[in-house]
Scaffold this motif. Structure first.
Motif, PDB file in Angstrom:
ATOM      1  N   LEU A 110       0.821  -1.206   0.000  1.00 15.43           N
ATOM      2  CA  LEU A 110       0.000   0.000   0.000  1.00 15.43           C
ATOM      3  C   LEU A 110       0.858   1.259   0.000  1.00 15.43           C
ATOM      4  CD1 LEU A 110      -2.797   1.341   0.188  1.00 15.43           C
ATOM      5  CD2 LEU A 110      -2.605   1.161   2.681  1.00 15.43           C
ATOM      6  N   VAL A 114       0.799   3.893  -3.045  1.00 11.83           N
ATOM      7  CA  VAL A 114       0.330   5.266  -2.813  1.00 11.83           C
ATOM      8  C   VAL A 114       1.405   6.271  -3.208  1.00 11.83           C
ATOM      9  CG1 VAL A 114      -0.301   6.917  -1.017  1.00 11.83           C
ATOM     10  CG2 VAL A 114      -1.312   4.640  -1.019  1.00 11.83           C
ATOM     11  N   TYR A 148      -5.833 -10.084  -9.570  1.00 12.12           N
ATOM     12  CA  TYR A 148      -4.644 -10.224  -8.727  1.00 12.12           C
ATOM     13  C   TYR A 148      -4.037 -11.616  -8.858  1.00 12.12           C
ATOM     14  CZ  TYR A 148      -5.759  -5.863  -6.304  1.00 12.12           C
ATOM     15  OH  TYR A 148      -5.988  -4.548  -6.002  1.00 12.12           O
ATOM     16  N   SER A 203      -2.664  -2.157  -8.442  1.00 13.60           N
ATOM     17  CA  SER A 203      -3.329  -1.004  -7.822  1.00 13.60           C
ATOM     18  C   SER A 203      -2.711   0.334  -8.201  1.00 13.60           C
ATOM     19  CB  SER A 203      -3.299  -1.152  -6.295  1.00 13.60           C
ATOM     20  OG  SER A 203      -1.962  -1.278  -5.834  1.00 13.60           O
ATOM     21  N   TRP A 207      -4.384   4.661  -8.259  1.00 18.01           N
ATOM     22  CA  TRP A 207      -3.822   5.780  -7.501  1.00 18.01           C
ATOM     23  C   TRP A 207      -3.343   6.888  -8.434  1.00 18.01           C
ATOM     24  CZ3 TRP A 207      -4.784   6.154  -2.571  1.00 18.01           C
ATOM     25  CH2 TRP A 207      -4.997   5.001  -1.813  1.00 18.01           C
ATOM     26  N   SER A 250      -6.887  11.266  -1.846  1.00 21.69           N
ATOM     27  CA  SER A 250      -6.016  10.099  -1.683  1.00 21.69           C
ATOM     28  C   SER A 250      -5.928   9.678  -0.227  1.00 21.69           C
ATOM     29  CB  SER A 250      -4.613  10.410  -2.223  1.00 21.69           C
ATOM     30  OG  SER A 250      -4.642  10.611  -3.612  1.00 21.69           O
ATOM     31  N   SER A 253      -8.932   7.666   0.420  1.00 15.54           N
ATOM     32  CA  SER A 253      -8.827   6.363  -0.237  1.00 15.54           C
ATOM     33  C   SER A 253      -7.910   5.421   0.538  1.00 15.54           C
ATOM     34  CB  SER A 253      -8.295   6.539  -1.663  1.00 15.54           C
ATOM     35  OG  SER A 253      -9.180   7.322  -2.432  1.00 15.54           O
ATOM     36  N   MET A 254      -6.905   5.965   1.209  1.00 14.13           N
ATOM     37  CA  MET A 254      -6.009   5.120   2.002  1.00 14.13           C
ATOM     38  C   MET A 254      -6.764   4.420   3.118  1.00 14.13           C
ATOM     39  SD  MET A 254      -2.389   7.133   2.378  1.00 14.13           S
ATOM     40  CE  MET A 254      -1.803   5.823   3.473  1.00 14.13           C
ATOM     41  N   SER A 257      -8.651   1.611   1.757  1.00 13.12           N
ATOM     42  CA  SER A 257      -7.803   0.532   1.269  1.00 13.12           C
ATOM     43  C   SER A 257      -7.335  -0.395   2.377  1.00 13.12           C
ATOM     44  CB  SER A 257      -6.573   1.112   0.549  1.00 13.12           C
ATOM     45  OG  SER A 257      -6.951   1.895  -0.555  1.00 13.12           O
ATOM     46  N   PHE A 260      -8.626  -3.842   2.174  1.00 16.82           N
ATOM     47  CA  PHE A 260      -7.930  -4.713   1.227  1.00 16.82           C
ATOM     48  C   PHE A 260      -6.721  -5.368   1.879  1.00 16.82           C
ATOM     49  CE2 PHE A 260      -4.205  -5.029  -1.528  1.00 16.82           C
ATOM     50  CZ  PHE A 260      -4.620  -6.019  -2.395  1.00 16.82           C
TER      51      PHE A 260
END
Length: 325
Positions: A110, A114, A148, A203, A207, A250, A253-254, A257, A260
């Protein structure tokens, strides 16, 4: 402070709702978990053993209100019961043994996704129509369209089987004793590279496109024109004025995430036999280990809620206007 207290109250209410659903679902399903588990495994137990299993799993048919408050008290103290598939290990110990590997894989992928995605999006939007803006978005979207597990299997076949340059399974080499030393750290890093790279590649496009689109809208704002009129350096305008304000979506969105990290990487962990929460969750589903499944679902829920609350703290720091919301 009032904004943060409202958000905290909302997250506590959401966590209580998840605990309640976790308690009710096994009891609302036809039959009970013990009967379904025994019918699938075709095992024959004495009636006393069956009743002991029902008591262990909290589905012994007692009054539901006392059962609910007892379950609530156990959950709040971290007692999720005993794992059926790994009996007599407590569920909390099973999760605790798998959680660090999931955090290592998920957070590493992640963070890299990012940073790289947002940086590419900033550069592509700032030099709109250039080579990076023309080539990178369609290429990364094309790569991100692959599932994935497909990308993971392809990478494993190429780099693990054919070329032999990457480990094929697990989080560290068999026979290596875990410890905080250079040999173990380098071995863990070598096993981490391939699964993390596959997650990052899939991913990265999302981003980048998110940051690019937000940056393009931000570049047309009046304060950007004012900064340019003042004669500020382009890289200062790009980073301190445009990128800082475009970063807010963003940050949100983190937080989203984080789910996930704990659940979405299941297929990647399965392909690489990586001993994380997702891989263990698959084993719990296959073994009808209801206490372990319930404990993992609550762990994932709590992690997502905590992560989103931390994102709210960061959001308030970046944009104080949200306090008036």
């Amino acid at each position: 402070m009032s904004f943060l207290l409202r958000r905290l109250g909302f997250y506590l209410l959401a966590f209580w709702a998840s605990i309640t659903l976790n308690f009710l679902l096994p009891r609302l399903m036809p039959g009970d978990p013990v009967t379904r588990m025994l019918s699938r495994s075709q095992q024959r137990l004495e009636p006393q053993q069956v009743e002991a299993l029902r008591t262990l799993m909290g589905v012994d048919g007692g009054p539901i209100i006392p059962e609910y408050f007892g379950y609530l008290g156990r959950v709040l103290t971290g007692d999720f019961g005993m794992s059926i598939s790994r009996f007599p290990t407590p569920v909390s110990e099973v999760i605790a043994s798998q959680l660090p590997w999931t955090l290592l894989l998920g957070l590493t992928s992640l963070i890299f996704a990012v940073i790289l995605g947002n940086l590419l999006g900033i550069l592509a939007a700032w030099r709109r129509g250039g080579f990076l803006d023309s080539v990178a978005p369609p290429l990364l979207v094309f790569i991100g369209s692959f599932p994935y597990f497909w990308l993971a299997m392809g990478a494993l076949y190429i780099f693990g089987i054919n070329m032999g340059v990457a480990p094929m399974r697990h989080a560290f080499s068999v026979g290596l004793v875990p410890g905080f030393n250079l040999e173990f750290i380098l071995d863990v890093a070598a096993h981490l590279v391939l699964p993390a790279v596959t997650i990052v590649l899939v991913s990265l496009g999302g981003w980048m496109l998110g940051m690019r689109n937000t940056m393009i809208a931000t570049n047309s704002e009046d304060y950007i024109l004012m900064a340019e009129a003042k004669g500020l350096r382009p890289h200062r305008i790009m980073l301190n004025y445009a990128a800082r304000n475009a970063m807010l979506p963003s940050v949100t969105s983190m937080g989203m995430s984080i789910g996930f990290i704990f659940g979405g990487a299941l297929l990647t962990e399965v392909v690489f036999a990586y001993p994380g929460v997702g891989y263990q969750l698959l084993g719990a589903v296959q073994g009808l280990d209801y206490p372990l499944m319930q404990g993992m679902f609550l762990t994932i829920t709590a992690a997502v809620l905590i992560a989103n609350f931390l994102v709210d703290l960061v959001y308030v720091r970046l944009d104080p206007r949200v306090r008036k919301g």
